[in-house]
Motif scaffolding. Structure first.
Motif, short mmCIF file in Angstrom:
data_model
loop_
_atom_site.label_atom_id
_atom_site.label_comp_id
_atom_site.label_asym_id
_atom_site.label_seq_id
_atom_site.Cartn_x
_atom_site.Cartn_y
_atom_site.Cartn_z
N UNK A 137 37.39 72.89 41.54
CA UNK A 137 36.80 71.59 41.22
C UNK A 137 36.17 70.96 42.45
N UNK A 138 36.85 71.06 43.58
CA UNK A 138 36.30 70.53 44.82
C UNK A 138 35.02 71.24 45.21
N UNK A 139 35.04 72.56 45.10
CA UNK A 139 33.85 73.34 45.41
C UNK A 139 32.69 72.96 44.49
N UNK A 140 32.95 72.81 43.20
CA UNK A 140 31.90 72.48 42.24
C UNK A 140 31.30 71.11 42.54
N UNK A 141 32.13 70.17 42.94
CA UNK A 141 31.62 68.83 43.27
C UNK A 141 30.67 68.88 44.46
N UNK A 142 31.04 69.66 45.47
CA UNK A 142 30.18 69.78 46.66
C UNK A 142 28.90 70.52 46.30
N UNK A 143 29.01 71.57 45.52
CA UNK A 143 27.82 72.33 45.13
C UNK A 143 26.82 71.45 44.36
N UNK A 144 27.34 70.67 43.42
CA UNK A 144 26.46 69.79 42.65
C UNK A 144 25.78 68.75 43.55
N UNK A 163 26.03 78.60 48.13
CA UNK A 163 26.50 79.24 49.37
C UNK A 163 26.93 78.19 50.39
N UNK A 164 26.15 77.12 50.52
CA UNK A 164 26.51 76.06 51.46
C UNK A 164 27.82 75.38 51.06
N UNK A 165 28.00 75.17 49.76
CA UNK A 165 29.25 74.56 49.29
C UNK A 165 30.43 75.48 49.56
N UNK A 166 30.24 76.78 49.36
CA UNK A 166 31.32 77.72 49.64
C UNK A 166 31.61 77.77 51.13
N UNK A 167 30.57 77.67 51.94
CA UNK A 167 30.73 77.65 53.41
C UNK A 167 31.58 76.46 53.83
N UNK A 168 31.22 75.28 53.33
CA UNK A 168 31.93 74.06 53.73
C UNK A 168 33.37 74.07 53.23
N UNK A 169 33.58 74.42 51.97
CA UNK A 169 34.93 74.38 51.44
C UNK A 169 35.81 75.48 52.03
#
Length: 202
Positions: A137-144, A163-169
């Motif tokens: 859920x955290x990853x999805x929020x950042x990706x969106x 990819x950027x959201x996965x990088x940050x999380x």
């Protein structure tokens, strides 16, 4: 001669559910789901096992409530970070928040959402699955949020929000693991700063 009526026996003083839940959060945060036995939980919460079941349900339900409280409290930096005006600002705030939270002198090191069910057997499958869902859920929020940044021109058209959201999380969860191992706040913040120097320009 007047006979005095016996005073009615008062109900025993109840416990504060909010305070008990806050203590349960700390226990799960420090010991994980599997390491937080009912004996440890009830002692920390200052209640009996019967009272715990009556107020919070079983251990799985208590853990779910504790994770919700953790999300609204120590982990609330994520929601605040999503309001930053730029994608880089979001990433910076997320990493600063995880560094601050996982190295706070007032709580256990690390992250409840990362460590909570790292070593659970079959009895902890529910907690494990809940935390997978929590992290997703955290990853999805950042990706969106990064997808909106691409649409707004804040990130370049060729940027990959997923990819950027996965990088940050992933970096955030890695910081949490390092913090749990005793790495200090300054070193972890330096790590976060170094990682963000590779951020794609707008």
């Amino acid at each position: 001669m007047e006979t005095r009526k016996p005073r009615p026996t008062g109900r025993p003083r109840g416990f504060d559910p909010d305070e008990a839940l806050e203590r349960a959060v700390l226990v799960f945060w420090e010991h994980g789901y599997e390491g937080a036995s009912l004996a440890i939980l009830t002692e920390a919460m200052g209640i009996s096992t019967t009272s715990m079941y009556a107020a919070f349900g079983n251990k799985d339900e208590l853990f779910r409530k504790a994770l919700e409280r953790y999300t609204e409290g120590p982990s609330a930096y994520l929601v605040r970070a999503l309001d930053e005006p730029t994608a880089l600002g979001v990433a910076t705030a997320v990493l600063a928040g995880v560094v601050r939270t996982t190295t706070s002198p007032t709580g256990p090191n690390g992250c409840l959402g990362v460590q909570g069910a790292l070593a659970t057997g079959e009895s902890g499958r529910g907690a494990h699955d809940l935390l997978v869902e929590w992290r997703d859920s955290g990853y999805s929020s950042v990706r969106e949020r990064f997808e909106r940044a691409v649409d707004d021109g804040d990130l370049p058209p060729g940027a990959d929000p997923a990819l950027l959201a996965r990088y940050v999380t992933s970096l955030a969860y890695g910081i949490a693991v390092q913090a749990a191992g005793g790495v200090g706040r300054d070193e972890l913040q330096d790590l976060a700063d170094a990682a963000l120097r590779a951020w794609p320009p707008a």
